[in-house]
Design a protein around this motif. Sequence first.
Motif, PDB file in Angstrom:
ATOM      1  N   ASN A 114       0.847  -1.178   0.000  1.00 53.80           N
ATOM      2  CA  ASN A 114       0.000   0.000   0.000  1.00 53.80           C
ATOM      3  C   ASN A 114       0.892   1.241   0.000  1.00 53.80           C
ATOM      4  O   ASN A 114       1.222   1.784   1.051  1.00 53.80           O
ATOM      5  N   GLY A 115       1.314   1.656  -1.203  1.00 50.27           N
ATOM      6  CA  GLY A 115       2.118   2.860  -1.346  1.00 50.27           C
ATOM      7  C   GLY A 115       3.573   2.576  -1.671  1.00 50.27           C
ATOM      8  O   GLY A 115       4.081   1.466  -1.500  1.00 50.27           O
ATOM      9  N   SER A 138      -1.021   4.330  -2.963  1.00 50.17           N
ATOM     10  CA  SER A 138      -1.382   4.513  -1.564  1.00 50.17           C
ATOM     11  C   SER A 138      -2.856   4.859  -1.395  1.00 50.17           C
ATOM     12  O   SER A 138      -3.418   5.655  -2.146  1.00 50.17           O
TER      13      SER A 138
END
Length: 163
Positions: A114-115, A138
Amino acid sequence: MTRKSSFAPVVAPETRVLVLGSLPGERSLAEGRYYAHPQNRFWRLVGDVIGQDLEALAYAARLQSLLHAGIGLWDTVASATRKGSLDAAIREAEHNPLADLVATLPELRAVAFNGATSARIGRALLADSPLALLPLPSSSPAYAAMPYAGKLRLWRAIGEFLV
């Protein structure tokens, strides 16, 4: 500056996809739960991927729904100093033992990051892993360069590893 630490992993033996953030933000740390900031789109994105309105559920039910769908959660950073919630402010990072956790998950097929910070750290820690490593945009409100629809299109890649 005080050290901030990640939460315990949320996984089960049936976990097929592990979603890794970098380090919980201020709101999440204050509330003791993953992705607590109301503008963070994590719960909406994952809910759309698995076809369930996770935002409507209480936190414990959200976690149970994730585990039931085969999704686990953790972070790449075990602890660090950081002013505020931005990944760019992370200093003196100690990383979580991702390879050790992955080795305990027999059904794991993919790790989703996530990111960009999570992906940079996690890819290095799992460089020798045969798992699919999925960099995702993200879910944070700080990453506003991509609209929700664009993020969701990329996050849907998680779905192919859940069946």
